[in-house]
Motif scaffolding. Structure first.
Motif, PDB file in Angstrom:
ATOM      1  N   ILE A  56       0.844  -1.190   0.000  1.00  0.00           N
ATOM      2  CA  ILE A  56       0.000   0.000   0.000  1.00  0.00           C
ATOM      3  C   ILE A  56       0.879   1.240   0.000  1.00  0.00           C
ATOM      4  N   GLU A  57       0.446   2.264  -0.702  1.00  0.00           N
ATOM      5  CA  GLU A  57       1.192   3.519  -0.788  1.00  0.00           C
ATOM      6  C   GLU A  57       0.240   4.688  -0.553  1.00  0.00           C
ATOM      7  N   ASP A  58       0.632   5.576   0.355  1.00  0.00           N
ATOM      8  CA  ASP A  58      -0.148   6.775   0.623  1.00  0.00           C
ATOM      9  C   ASP A  58       0.068   7.797  -0.485  1.00  0.00           C
ATOM     10  N   ASN A  63      -4.740  13.209   6.002  1.00  0.00           N
ATOM     11  CA  ASN A  63      -4.699  12.602   7.334  1.00  0.00           C
ATOM     12  C   ASN A  63      -3.802  11.376   7.427  1.00  0.00           C
ATOM     13  N   GLY A  64      -3.155  11.006   6.352  1.00  0.00           N
ATOM     14  CA  GLY A  64      -2.196   9.917   6.395  1.00  0.00           C
ATOM     15  C   GLY A  64      -2.828   8.535   6.324  1.00  0.00           C
ATOM     16  N   THR A  65      -1.965   7.544   6.114  1.00  0.00           N
ATOM     17  CA  THR A  65      -2.360   6.143   6.056  1.00  0.00           C
ATOM     18  C   THR A  65      -1.558   5.375   7.092  1.00  0.00           C
ATOM     19  N   TYR A  66      -2.232   4.542   7.864  1.00  0.00           N
ATOM     20  CA  TYR A  66      -1.583   3.799   8.939  1.00  0.00           C
ATOM     21  C   TYR A  66      -1.736   2.299   8.691  1.00  0.00           C
ATOM     22  N   VAL A  67      -0.688   1.539   9.012  1.00  0.00           N
ATOM     23  CA  VAL A  67      -0.747   0.080   8.977  1.00  0.00           C
ATOM     24  C   VAL A  67      -0.399  -0.431  10.367  1.00  0.00           C
ATOM     25  N   ASN A  68      -1.355  -1.092  10.993  1.00  0.00           N
ATOM     26  CA  ASN A  68      -1.183  -1.602  12.364  1.00  0.00           C
ATOM     27  C   ASN A  68      -0.736  -0.495  13.317  1.00  0.00           C
ATOM     28  N   THR A  70       0.904   2.311  12.650  1.00  0.00           N
ATOM     29  CA  THR A  70       2.109   3.048  12.280  1.00  0.00           C
ATOM     30  C   THR A  70       1.877   3.833  10.994  1.00  0.00           C
ATOM     31  N   LEU A  71       2.194   5.126  11.020  1.00  0.00           N
ATOM     32  CA  LEU A  71       2.059   5.966   9.834  1.00  0.00           C
ATOM     33  C   LEU A  71       3.063   5.508   8.786  1.00  0.00           C
ATOM     34  N   ILE A  72       2.586   5.290   7.561  1.00  0.00           N
ATOM     35  CA  ILE A  72       3.457   4.785   6.495  1.00  0.00           C
ATOM     36  C   ILE A  72       3.362   5.670   5.258  1.00  0.00           C
ATOM     37  N   ARG A  84      -5.477   1.758   8.453  1.00  0.00           N
ATOM     38  CA  ARG A  84      -6.373   2.781   8.990  1.00  0.00           C
ATOM     39  C   ARG A  84      -6.379   3.975   8.047  1.00  0.00           C
ATOM     40  N   ILE A  85      -7.556   4.282   7.489  1.00  0.00           N
ATOM     41  CA  ILE A  85      -7.738   5.435   6.608  1.00  0.00           C
ATOM     42  C   ILE A  85      -8.920   6.225   7.145  1.00  0.00           C
ATOM     43  N   GLY A  86      -8.649   7.431   7.619  1.00  0.00           N
ATOM     44  CA  GLY A  86      -9.702   8.221   8.250  1.00  0.00           C
ATOM     45  C   GLY A  86     -10.229   7.503   9.474  1.00  0.00           C
TER      46      GLY A  86
END
Length: 238
Positions: A56-58, A63-68, A70-72, A84-86
């Protein structure tokens, strides 16, 4: 096939198969996965899948994209990861994912046809993950299958190495310029194919005979003209 379960307030509200090589996620209806919430950017992120692996790529979202948690910026996905998106959670389901630890990935070597001498660079972590396993998956999938007859090469048509030829002796040859555009030519039992790996937001996708390739692997024919990261080359079979 991998799937994404969209979860809101603990309830699964949608399940979507990752049936395209690149799937966009965002608030606008033209996305492959639409999340109609103001906390989600118009085109928030994208998931790229190559064989059994996805990352996955932000897209520089607000508001950013998080995986588990962590902001990635760009992250390989493992079975059970939660994106996590929104205010929504997207659970990645893929029991066939080949990724288990970062140590399993060899560094991807990217040939730079735009630079004198065609130096070889190491890919970034996300490219390493997708390309490193792509070669292994191709070898595994094609084991016991008759390989396409003949050998192939590309001849550079412009740039610092115009006129030079590059034999395609490996299952997978990675070409391009990291951060701009990276593609791979793969040798399969049914022939040679060009795959878009990374980059291209400004350049677009790699081109074959002046037309951008799609999201799937593009079959190459003898005398096709390929363009990757602004460098043109002719593909020769046999």
């Amino acid at each position: 096939m991998a799937t994404i379960k969209i979860i809101f307030n603990g309830d699964v509200i949608q399940e979507t198969p990752l049936n395209k090589e690149v799937m966009s996620i965002g608030r606008k209806p033209d996305n492959d996965i639409q999340i109609d919430n103001l906390a989600v950017s118009s085109h928030h992120a994208k998931i790229t899948s190559i064989l059994n692996d996805s990352f996955i790529e932000d897209n520089d979202s607000t508001n950013g994209t998080y995986v588990n948690g962590t902001l990635i910026k760009k992250q390989v996905l493992r079975d059970g990861d939660v994106i996590r998106i929104g205010k929504h959670d997207l659970k990645y389901i893929n029991e066939n994912a080949s990724v288990s630890s970062e140590d399993e990935f060899e560094k991807t070597m990217i040939i730079r046809p735009d630079a004198a001498g065609m130096p070889v660079n190491e890919g970034d972590a996300a490219i390493d993950r997708s390309v490193g396993k792509l070669a292994a998956e191709i070898a595994s999938a094609d084991s016991g299958t008759k390989t396409s007859s003949g050998t192939a090469s590309v001849k550079l048509l412009n740039g610092a190495n115009s006129g030079k030829e590059l034999p395609l002796t490996k299952i997978l040859t990675t070409l391009g310029k990291p951060g701009v555009q990276v593609a791979a030519i793969t040798k399969r039992p049914t022939g040679y194919f060009l795959i878009h790996i990374d980059g291209g937001d400004n350049e677009g996708r790699p081109r074959v005979n002046d037309s951008e390739i799609g999201t799937q692997a593009h079959a190459l024919q003898n005398n096709d003209t390929i363009e990757v990261a602004g460098v043109k080359m002719s593909f020769f079979l046999g």
